[in-house]
Design an enzyme around this catalytic site. Sequence first.
Site, mmCIF file in Angstrom:
data_model
loop_
_atom_site.group_PDB
_atom_site.id
_atom_site.type_symbol
_atom_site.label_atom_id
_atom_site.label_comp_id
_atom_site.label_asym_id
_atom_site.label_seq_id
_atom_site.Cartn_x
_atom_site.Cartn_y
_atom_site.Cartn_z
ATOM 1 N N HIS A 15 -7.164 -5.448 -1.001
ATOM 2 C CA HIS A 15 -5.751 -5.179 -0.478
ATOM 3 C C HIS A 15 -4.738 -5.541 0.320
ATOM 4 C CE1 HIS A 15 -3.735 -1.013 -0.308
ATOM 5 N NE2 HIS A 15 -4.301 -1.099 0.844
ATOM 6 N N SER A 39 0.818 -1.181 0.200
ATOM 7 C CA SER A 39 -0.140 0.013 0.414
ATOM 8 C C SER A 39 0.805 1.081 0.263
ATOM 9 C CB SER A 39 -0.776 0.103 1.373
ATOM 10 O OG SER A 39 -1.681 0.888 0.897
ATOM 11 N N ASP A 55 -8.772 -5.022 -5.057
ATOM 12 C CA ASP A 55 -8.713 -4.599 -3.974
ATOM 13 C C ASP A 55 -9.796 -3.217 -4.948
ATOM 14 O OD1 ASP A 55 -7.147 -2.510 -3.296
ATOM 15 O OD2 ASP A 55 -5.548 -3.249 -3.276
#
Length: 663
Positions: free
Chosen positions: A637, A517, A605
């Site tokens: 995610h 991320s 995601d």
Amino acid sequence: MALLNGTSFTLSTEWSQSETVRGARLHYAQQWTLIQNYSKETDIDIQPPSPCSLLHGELLSSYSPSGDLKAVVRETSGQGAGHQFLEVWSSGGLKKLLHLTALDKHGRVYEDAQFGCLAWSACESRVLYVAEGKRSIAESSASASSPSAGEPTDKSVYWEDWGEGLTSKSVPVLCVADVAKGTVTVLQGVPSHVSPGQGLWAHDGECVFFVGWWHEPFRLGLRFSSLSSSQTSNLSVSSPRLSPDGRYLVYLEGQVFGPHSQCLSLQQYDLETRKISVLVDVVNRPKKDEFAGLYEALPPRCWASDSQRVVFSSARRNWRVYSVNIQNWSKLFHLSLNPSAENFGSWKLLTIQNDLMVVHCSHLNEAPRLVIQYCGHSYTALVIQVTPIQSSGHSGYAYTTLWSFRLSPYNTGHSGYPYTELTEAYLCSFPGGPHSQFFAEWNVTTAVLVKLGFAVLMVNYRGSTGFGQDSILSLAGNIGSQDVKDVQRAVLTALADQTAEKLLTLDPDKVVVMGGSHGGFLACHLIGQYPDFYKACAVRNPVINAATLLGTSDIVDWRYSCVGLQYSYDQLPTPEALTTMLQKSPITYAPQIKAPVLLMLGGKDRRVSPHQGLELYRCLKSRGSPVRLLWFAEDGHSLARVDTQADCFLNVVLWFQQHLHLH
């Protein structure tokens, strides 16, 4: 959960374990009997634990206030898969069974930590929970013509949900199951523009407290976000907890929008006087070694038995346990540990009942253990008497060299924030999101990487939680610069700090980087801004181009805030905003990347679209730069499926070994 029964306690625990053969996460239960000494209440005798028992299909469970009953929401598998039941168990066996699916009062029960709850009334006759409302009678904020009560629903109408990790959760409703009557009622009276969750009963058993999230004009991603429960006050609240005597309600409060993890205040509401007071305020800039603020949800049970003290955990470097007295809230107490227990860096409170605390403790080189702590009746600081309950049994393979160091960070030249805050990092080895935090606690990925011969550096750059609100806010508008320079400085410091006493042999020509991320955003910036320094890179669902991410992420508000721009619901992209986002993104450095890149992307995601990783993949492929892409079609995610986690870890290790020429 600790349950009082005379002078004996039953400690019931639930655990999870990844099982890679079937690619499943197993959930199992274990119980201990704790006997309290009459003459010395801090002296606890622990009986041998029961054998572990596998839990099948349990979504939620909760003990009644007396501990005599246990409510379980269970989902069936195999034939009749997907049916949900509410079970009530007593010492004599199954006492009541409600077939929730057959009753057809609502949709699926919410089991997530954001909305979900399973709360007993004080009289132990009713259970409160949250479920998806029946869409045939619910209002759709996404449809220009919402269906009226009793009207059929067009299956092609788009229904908003609450984003990543909360897919299919759209219209939550509060539900009450009457155990004696075997009925379920959906509570009415919740405003139509509010989505309720985190419910609990008032002490009289007639009223219900809950957190309500505005879903107008549309829903933003709620998980890991700071979104409003009151648009008028511009404040967000969470974690309501009622005192044992039913008089006081405490909860966490923070600002809306901006960084999605912020320093929070602890508020108290007196139900008799109807006054609100601040028990623990936001900490903007903590002093050295002092309390650094609240950043995480309160434990489900956090009150001492006298209804005068709230106990919780908070982290600055390590998790610590704190206590605040509601009558003398000007002073916050750190509950000191028994000297024999100081080996464990992090102490995280799981629950407290009848002044018996259950705590999860670990260190970077100490595997997790479960301990009980008696917190006593004193309003002043006290030494905790620690009694170990359970160890995971892996301490023997922990690494032995560990230290943390603190760095004076680069002054990036941005005004408005005095750069006196410190960057902190942990380096772990054998001898010889943006707003989150690495804690000094057990991390299995780190442990196995170290076991394989890697030294692992974990950096809490400015903007991480645990260092005050000013530090968090300093990152907004400075992503891609401040955080990147802090990490690079930490790496250089670690390489330079190889004294003979530490016996480390870190090779500056074999440095690799990994992250997910925003950590993936950072990793790609590092290999782009320092192309000759890093020899390989592995990233999971990385942010590559904030400008192209703007229209595809479930948290569009953060896409503005992270680059220093204000957000409003009616915001439209401008050329200036898109230019700012692009300039702060690692895609602008892609032509300079030399390090081989491993991309791991989740096809579902919703936080960071997998097309972000594909954008970098195509850019590197067009330039002949080494790149490999792993696509996990059913993952979101977090890439949290057991088989996905195993696949990712093995591929990361092999990728690093290959490009570092290790055998």
